[in-house]
Design a protein around this motif. Structure first.
Motif, PDB file in Angstrom:
ATOM      1  N   TRP A 142      78.934  77.107  29.783  1.00 47.36           N
ATOM      2  CA  TRP A 142      77.523  76.853  29.537  1.00 47.36           C
ATOM      3  C   TRP A 142      77.361  75.540  28.762  1.00 47.36           C
ATOM      4  N   ARG A 143      76.194  74.944  28.890  1.00 49.60           N
ATOM      5  CA  ARG A 143      75.762  73.913  27.958  1.00 49.60           C
ATOM      6  C   ARG A 143      74.435  74.344  27.358  1.00 49.60           C
ATOM      7  N   VAL A 144      74.237  74.038  26.100  1.00 46.46           N
ATOM      8  CA  VAL A 144      73.003  74.437  25.427  1.00 46.46           C
ATOM      9  C   VAL A 144      72.581  73.341  24.458  1.00 46.46           C
ATOM     10  N   ARG A 145      71.302  73.014  24.504  1.00 50.20           N
ATOM     11  CA  ARG A 145      70.726  72.088  23.528  1.00 50.20           C
ATOM     12  C   ARG A 145      70.336  72.886  22.284  1.00 50.20           C
ATOM     13  N   VAL A 146      70.843  72.483  21.149  1.00 49.17           N
ATOM     14  CA  VAL A 146      70.565  73.196  19.903  1.00 49.17           C
ATOM     15  C   VAL A 146      69.229  72.689  19.365  1.00 49.17           C
ATOM     16  N   THR A 147      68.169  73.383  19.732  1.00 45.80           N
ATOM     17  CA  THR A 147      66.820  72.966  19.356  1.00 45.80           C
ATOM     18  C   THR A 147      66.049  74.043  18.612  1.00 45.80           C
ATOM     19  N   ASN A 148      66.445  75.288  18.711  1.00 44.76           N
ATOM     20  CA  ASN A 148      65.681  76.366  18.088  1.00 44.76           C
ATOM     21  C   ASN A 148      66.472  76.940  16.915  1.00 44.76           C
TER      22      ASN A 148
END
Length: 580
Positions: free
Chosen positions: A511-517
């Motif tokens: 997976w890739r995930v943008r750490v925004t929350n």
């Protein structure tokens, strides 16, 4: 009550606490939905079982929310001897930090005899298929129901009507018996799934006694239907096909996809798909000389194969379908597992800001395997995680300054694998782009392997594929050049074989995930048995300042078990409105 009138009621009729956005939810406050969690003997799959239910049924009532609008959902714990929560599976909850429904991670559970008002606001662009379920112990086997987020715009694809199909499974042992067997030193497996149910209905065998029936999905000739399939099973990974029908996949886990024709689905626990089905014409039905077709479901990647059915029904009100006959032999070939089904094939309907390799700031590899010592457990990077591990929820400890996120981040980077073994968390900073690789490995005692549907809470991840053996960055990048990854919240870590050498790699999922929350988010296998046995992890996104900036100061009633944010028959809760 509409959002406007609710705001007026809050302003005029509720007694406000000292903080501007904290209100007492007394008798003048009316929640949008009410869910009551109870426990008792319930009939399903031709049997009776002591089960935890929502509003006295399985499934619980279907909830319909609208993207961009806040709904208040009151959850009563009417049980006398157990905690509960409700998790809104697939929805981000960062706008209301205590509403994710994960005990020991994001909130104190709801004590017996109390209730909690969940603030749920689906984001714009999140219209799709979801479900809700308890996140305590084994309760989610039966305490669940569909949740549909409706679009504030016209749907991307046209259809006449829609139908929801919640798939669950059945175990005759009670939740307590299953959990005790899985966690005791004298390990006892729960047994395999005894029945697959659709919307609470199943007739598991031709010689079944009693009045139980197959589920009937009624449709009209010539219409186009959106069928929403929800993988609400505890254990079962299901292959599903509809006799004499093909469908187009148009949604996966709350995200529109480009139409993809298929004659079957593979649905793991936690996954959801919407498909378009073109109903047969009256002339076609006359030529086929039948008005009912079987929906055939077969369990995958298990030591025992189980096949159950539901009915797609074209009968009018004056003609009833046969719901008590279980076909033998099955009308369709018994399905076999397709490793990597739809990987690199299913594509998003819209641009989804996919992060490329050059944007990845860190890669975290999580080795997954089973260990047998004094008891049988599942480990991630050598550690298990269960709800009893932290003494209080991580999010509560962040607000009360008991959990130092800077220290956990430093330890995680020092260890080199992104994991802090002291708190058993994976910390990340806002702005990072993580690549998370789930690496399957053979069991310590015999090299055995299993398939795992991993579920991410909070922001959806970009699924960048899967394969056999060890993760190969270069090889996967080459495959990604020819596709456009979709966003999901649940995808399968396949095993590719039944067993291998001890700790040998056999399958990966990336997976890739943008750490925004900013917040505390569970990442875990969605098989309930595996969760109970420790197959869970916790990711913390952002530092304490990020979390406070996102939510503001929080009322103390959220920070203790049974605090003033939890109401009762005699005491109205003091509730913070995080999103007005």
């Amino acid at each position: 009550m509409s959002g406007l009138w609710k705001s007026i009621a809050v302003l005029l009729g509720l007694a406000a606490a000292s903080q501007g956005h904290v209100y007492r939810h007394d008798h003048s406050f009316q929640p949008d939905h009410i869910l009551r969690v109870t426990a008792g003997t319930f009939s399903e799959a031709c049997s009776e079982r002591y089960s935890v239910l929502v509003n006295g049924s399985l499934p619980g009532p279907e909830l319909r929310l609208r993207e961009g609008e806040t709904s208040w959902i009151r959850v009563y714990n009417d049980m006398t001897d157990a905690n509960t929560t409700i998790h809104w599976h697939g929805l981000t909850a960062y706008t209301a930090p205590f509403s994710d429904g994960t005990p020991a991670a994001s909130q104190w559970p709801i004590p017996p005899g109390r209730f909690f008002d969940y603030e749920v606001r689906p984001e714009i662009g999140s219209a799709g298929t979801y479900f809700y379920h308890s996140h305590v112990g084994f309760q989610a086997m039966t305490a669940k129901g569909p949740l549909i987020v409706e679009s504030c715009e016209a749907p991307l694809y046209e259809y006449d009507e829609e139908r929801t199909l919640l798939i669950t499974d059945y175990f005759s042992e009670t939740d307590a018996e299953i959990v005790d067997g899985l966690t005791s030193n004298n390990f006892t497996w729960s047994g395999e799934t005894e029945a697959i149910l659709v919307n609470g209905y199943s007739r598991p065998a031709t010689n079944a006694t009693g009045s139980c029936e197959l589920a009937a999905i009624s449709i009209d000739p010539g219409k186009t239907y959106r069928l929403r399939f929800i993988g609400g099973t505890a254990l079962s990974f299901v292959s599903l096909a509809i006799e004499s029908h093909e469908v187009f996949i148009i949604e996966a886990d709350g995200h529109d996809t480009k139409p993809l024709m298929t004659d079957f689905l593979q649905i793991a626990s936690g996954q959801r798909y919407s498909v378009l089905l073109k109903a047969k014409s009256e002339q076609e039905l006359q030529q086929l000389d039948t008005r009912q077709f079987y929906i055939q479901m077969t369990t995958l990647a298990r030591p025992e194969v189980l096949t159950n059915f539901a009915v797609l029904n074209y009968f009018s009100h004056s003609q009833l379908p046969d719901l008590t006959t279980v076909p033998s032999p099955p009308p369709l070939p018994v399905a076999e597992l397709v490793d990597g089904w739809l990987d690199y094939e299913l594509e998003p309907a819209h641009d989804n800001d996919f992060p490329t390799l050059d944007q990845v700031t860190r890669r975290i590899i999580i080795d997954v395997h089973q260990n047998v010592s004094d008891h049988t457990i599942w480990l991630q990077n050598g550690y298990d995680w269960v709800q009893s591990f932290p003494k209080s929820p991580y999010l509560v400890d962040i607000y009360t300054n008991k959990l130092n996120l800077d220290a956990t981040y430093h330890r995680a980077l020092t260890r080199g694998n992104g994991f802090d073994n002291i708190t058993r968390t994976f910390p990340a900073k806002i702005g990072e782009v993580l690549e998370i690789v789930w690496q399957n490995r053979g069991t310590v005692d015999n090299g055995g392997l299993d398939a795992h549907p991993f579920h991410a809470h909070g922001r959806h991840v970009y699924d960048i594929g899967a394969g056999d053996g060890l993760y190969d960055i270069a090889a996967n990048e080459e495959r990604l050049r020819r596709t456009h990854p979709i966003q999901r919240d649940t995808s399968v870590l396949y095993r590719y074989r039944k067993e291998t050498d001890v700790l040998a790699p056999s399958g990966w999922r990336a997976w890739r995930v943008r750490v925004t929350n900013a917040g505390v988010w569970m990442y875990h296998c969605h098989v309930l048995q595996h969760m109970v046995m420790g197959m869970q992890t916790v990711f913390t996104f952002g530092d304490r300042e990020d979390i406070l900036a996102q939510s503001g100061p929080v009322d103390a009633g959220y920070l203790t078990y049974g605090g003033s944010a939890y109401g009762s028959e005699t005491k109205a809760p003091v509730v913070q409105h995080f999103k007005n």
